[in-house]
Design a protein around this motif. Sequence first.
Motif: not given
Ligand SMILES: C[C@H](O)[C@H](O)[C@H]1CNC2=NC(N)=NC(=O)C2=N1
Length: 96
Positions: A56-58, A73-76
């Motif tokens: 769940g991380h891309h 990087s972590t978008h959230d």
């Molecule tokens: C809902 C879902 O888990 C989130 O949107 C995840 C998906 N993949 C993600 N990937 C990355 N790189 N950063 C994120 O913040 C992120 N959030």
Amino acid sequence: MVDKLTAKQREAALKRLNGWVYDEAKDAIHHVFKFKDFSEAFGFMSRVALVAEKSGHHPDWSNSYNSVTITLSTHDAGGLSVRDVELAKAIDTILV
Ligand SMILES: C[C@H](O)[C@H](O)[C@H]1CNC2=NC(N)=NC(=O)C2=N1
């Protein structure tokens, strides 16, 4: 919601990764991977995609023929977090 790494946590994490470079402006890490040809590069991307989707991380990434550039990087969180370090480690493992 996951927290961004502190500078100390980031430095410790980078030491355990293989060739990842910290970009302060983006608060992200990146790595350019080179392969023999497109087929090998795309095979690698397929394996990374499966790991990313499962966790769940891309990655933010691009491909040009035999080259794959990955930025994590972590978008959230608006920057580098433990999730990026875990994905970078998993990517390093794919290449062992
Ligand atoms: C809902 C879902 O888990 C989130 O949107 C995840 C998906 N993949 C993600 N990937 C990355 N790189 N950063 C994120 O913040 C992120 N959030």
